[in-house]
Each structure stands twice: as C-alpha cells, then as structure tokens.
Scaffold this motif. Structure first.
Motif, mmCIF file in Angstrom:
data_model
loop_
_atom_site.group_PDB
_atom_site.id
_atom_site.type_symbol
_atom_site.label_atom_id
_atom_site.label_comp_id
_atom_site.label_asym_id
_atom_site.label_seq_id
_atom_site.Cartn_x
_atom_site.Cartn_y
_atom_site.Cartn_z
ATOM 1 N N PHE A 56 -7.991 2.943 0.487
ATOM 2 C CA PHE A 56 -6.718 2.357 0.060
ATOM 3 C C PHE A 56 -5.562 2.636 1.013
ATOM 4 O O PHE A 56 -4.678 1.780 1.176
ATOM 5 C CB PHE A 56 -6.380 2.733 -1.396
ATOM 6 N N PRO A 57 -5.513 3.799 1.726
ATOM 7 C CA PRO A 57 -4.399 3.974 2.660
ATOM 8 C C PRO A 57 -4.436 2.996 3.828
ATOM 9 O O PRO A 57 -3.387 2.679 4.399
ATOM 10 C CB PRO A 57 -4.575 5.419 3.155
ATOM 11 N N VAL A 58 -5.621 2.510 4.198
ATOM 12 C CA VAL A 58 -5.699 1.516 5.268
ATOM 13 C C VAL A 58 -4.979 0.247 4.819
ATOM 14 O O VAL A 58 -4.206 -0.350 5.581
ATOM 15 C CB VAL A 58 -7.161 1.213 5.638
ATOM 16 N N TYR A 59 -5.214 -0.172 3.590
ATOM 17 C CA TYR A 59 -4.507 -1.339 3.054
ATOM 18 C C TYR A 59 -3.009 -1.061 2.931
ATOM 19 O O TYR A 59 -2.180 -1.919 3.255
ATOM 20 C CB TYR A 59 -5.067 -1.712 1.681
ATOM 21 N N GLU A 60 -2.663 0.121 2.459
ATOM 22 C CA GLU A 60 -1.247 0.438 2.267
ATOM 23 C C GLU A 60 -0.479 0.390 3.582
ATOM 24 O O GLU A 60 0.638 -0.126 3.643
ATOM 25 C CB GLU A 60 -1.092 1.824 1.630
ATOM 26 N N ILE A 61 -1.057 0.949 4.634
ATOM 27 C CA ILE A 61 -0.350 1.036 5.907
ATOM 28 C C ILE A 61 -0.438 -0.272 6.687
ATOM 29 O O ILE A 61 0.542 -0.719 7.291
ATOM 30 C CB ILE A 61 -0.899 2.218 6.735
ATOM 31 N N THR A 62 -1.605 -0.922 6.642
ATOM 32 C CA THR A 62 -1.792 -2.150 7.414
ATOM 33 C C THR A 62 -1.279 -3.385 6.684
ATOM 34 O O THR A 62 -0.534 -4.192 7.249
ATOM 35 C CB THR A 62 -3.285 -2.335 7.749
ATOM 36 N N ALA A 63 -1.676 -3.566 5.437
ATOM 37 C CA ALA A 63 -1.331 -4.787 4.699
ATOM 38 C C ALA A 63 0.010 -4.660 3.967
ATOM 39 O O ALA A 63 0.850 -5.562 4.032
ATOM 40 C CB ALA A 63 -2.440 -5.124 3.710
ATOM 41 N N ASP A 64 0.217 -3.556 3.265
ATOM 42 C CA ASP A 64 1.455 -3.377 2.513
ATOM 43 C C ASP A 64 2.609 -2.886 3.388
ATOM 44 O O ASP A 64 3.772 -3.014 2.997
ATOM 45 C CB ASP A 64 1.250 -2.371 1.376
ATOM 46 N N ASP A 65 2.283 -2.303 4.547
ATOM 47 C CA ASP A 65 3.286 -1.750 5.466
ATOM 48 C C ASP A 65 4.246 -0.818 4.717
ATOM 49 O O ASP A 65 5.471 -0.952 4.804
ATOM 50 C CB ASP A 65 4.062 -2.873 6.156
#
Length: 263
Positions: A56-65
């Motif tokens: 989930f942190p990959v999505y948070e940092i990459t997608a959700d910024d």
C-alpha cells in the motif's frame, strides 16, 4: 466498513492501470502470490513482498502522491541532501532520486528484512551510488531498541504497530545527530515516517543541526504524552514553519505535516 473496503479495492485496481506500466501483470502477480514488481509510468522499478502492508505505501507515494513530492522538492538546490527516516522499501527515496539526478538520499529503515528490499530497489533503478541505505532506526539514543516487525516489509512495523502484527526484534539505532553526520553535515530535506519515534529523535536533537534544513514532511503518530503541537513548536524554534497539516479523518493523532523555512 465493507463499503469502504470495496471502494478502496476498486481505487487500487484502477490505479494499477493509470499509474503503472504493468497493470495487468501487477494484479496477476498479487493474485498468484510471490513477490510483486511495480513499474511506474515514470520509469521506476519497485520490488516488494506480496502483502498488503508492503504494497500500500507504493500506491500512496506513487499514485496518491501523499507527500506531494514535486512541490516538496521545488526550490531546493540541485545537489540537495535528503534523509528519509522510515524509508520502507524505498518508494519515496527512489522517487526523489528520479526527480533530482544530482541529489543524495540517506534512507534509514529499521527492519533488517525491509532494508534488504530498500537496497534492492536502489540497485534496480541505478541509484546505489547516491541512495545510501542504513539498516538502522533513528531514535532519541544511540544503541539498540526493540519494536514490532512482521518480516514481510509491513509499513506498520514499529513502535505503534497494531496488536498482533508480528514479533519484537532488536535493531541498531542512531540519533538525528548521527544521521546528520553520515549525510556529510548538511541536510536540506527530511522525510519521516518513523511510526512513533519522531517525537523522541526530533525533540531531543540539537537545534543547530537544523540550520540548513529547508523542508520537512512527516507522518506523525499518536504517542502518549505527545502531540503534533510539540513538533510544531520545536521546528518553529529552528526556523521551520508548519505550512500544511492533513490529519487522518479516522484516527486522532495521526496525519501528515509539512514544514518549510521562510525564503
């Protein structure tokens, strides 16, 4: 809760296609098990264990910024030095290196198994010469400390880990002064997601160490006896003013905060 979980899942599926070049393969790998490799639209490769706490942190940092990376880096000198406390598998550190080809990042990850993934991702993207991975916690003292680690690179490993997440491990720890020295004695940017340790290592640090720090972004956590106001007061005292606070709508004492030095 079920409705929210369904909405969350739909959003992550959609983001797998909009923010990653290998969306179909990504979802298939998650379903099959084994490790997962994210390939971002910007060209980064991020390897991670196939567990929700790691992904989930990959999505948070990459997608959700969630850290607003471009805004965070705007105006820093081209060869800036950053410290990433609680680097997890390196999603933030690699994003910084990709955007700033002359920058140097010192990534601190307390979990030894997670730090191995951080190193792997630094190497996978050709950043090993300027993304330095330290398998250490940053704390209010130098020595060792104990915290909860599930061995699967969960982003919740740490002092405030949920009950039942994993077992306790003993890891080496350093102070902010040690990290500052390892970075060469000048730090321009600090990112912190220390799972509760932020109060100890920041509030107990020498104010002189913050003279060159231009930006701070952190996830702050609920810790008995402390509040975000303590960090706001301390950092204001060293010239870093709170410019944005995004508290969690679900959990008191949890949120993201940005600080900047006035021009």
């Amino acid at each position: 809760m079920a409705v929210r979980s369904a909405g969350y899942a739909v959003r992550r599926v959609r983001q797998s296609f909009t923010h990653f070049r290998n969306g179909p393969q990504l979802l298939l790998a998650m379903a099959r098990g084994g490790e997962v490799t994210f390939r971002t639209r910007s060209g980064l490769t991020i390897h991670t264990p196939n567990s929700p706490g790691a992904r989930f942190p990959v999505y948070e940092i990459t997608a959700d910024d969630v850290y607003r990376v471009d805004e965070l880096l705007a105006g820093l000198r081209p060869d800036f030095v950053a410290i990433d406390v609680g680097a997890h598998i390196g999603s933030f550190s690699t994003a910084v290196c990709a955007r700033a080809p002359r920058a140097t990042v010192h990534a601190y990850e307390a979990s030894p198994s997670t730090a191995a993934w951080t190193r792997r991702n630094a190497e996978a993207n050709g950043f090993a010469d300027r993304l330095h991975v330290h398998a250490e916690a940053v704390s209010d003292h130098r020595g060792t400390l104990r915290f909860v680690d599930n061995g699967e690179a969960s982003a919740h490993n740490g002092m405030t880990a949920p009950d039942g997440l994993g077992g306790e491990v003993e890891v080496p720890c350093v102070t902010f002064a040690d990290a500052h020295a390892a970075a060469g004695g000048r730090v321009d940017l600090l990112k912190s997601d220390a799972e509760g340790a932020e109060y100890g290592y920041i509030l107990g640090s020498d104010p002189a160490l913050w003279a060159d720090v231009q930006r701070v972004v952190m996830e702050y956590h609920p810790v008995d006896g402390y509040a975000l106001a303590d960090l706001v007061t301390y950092l204001a005292g060293v010239g870093l003013d709170l410019v944005r606070d995004e508290p969690s709508p679900d959990k008191p004492g949890l949120g993201n905060a940005w600080f900047a030095r006035a021009a």
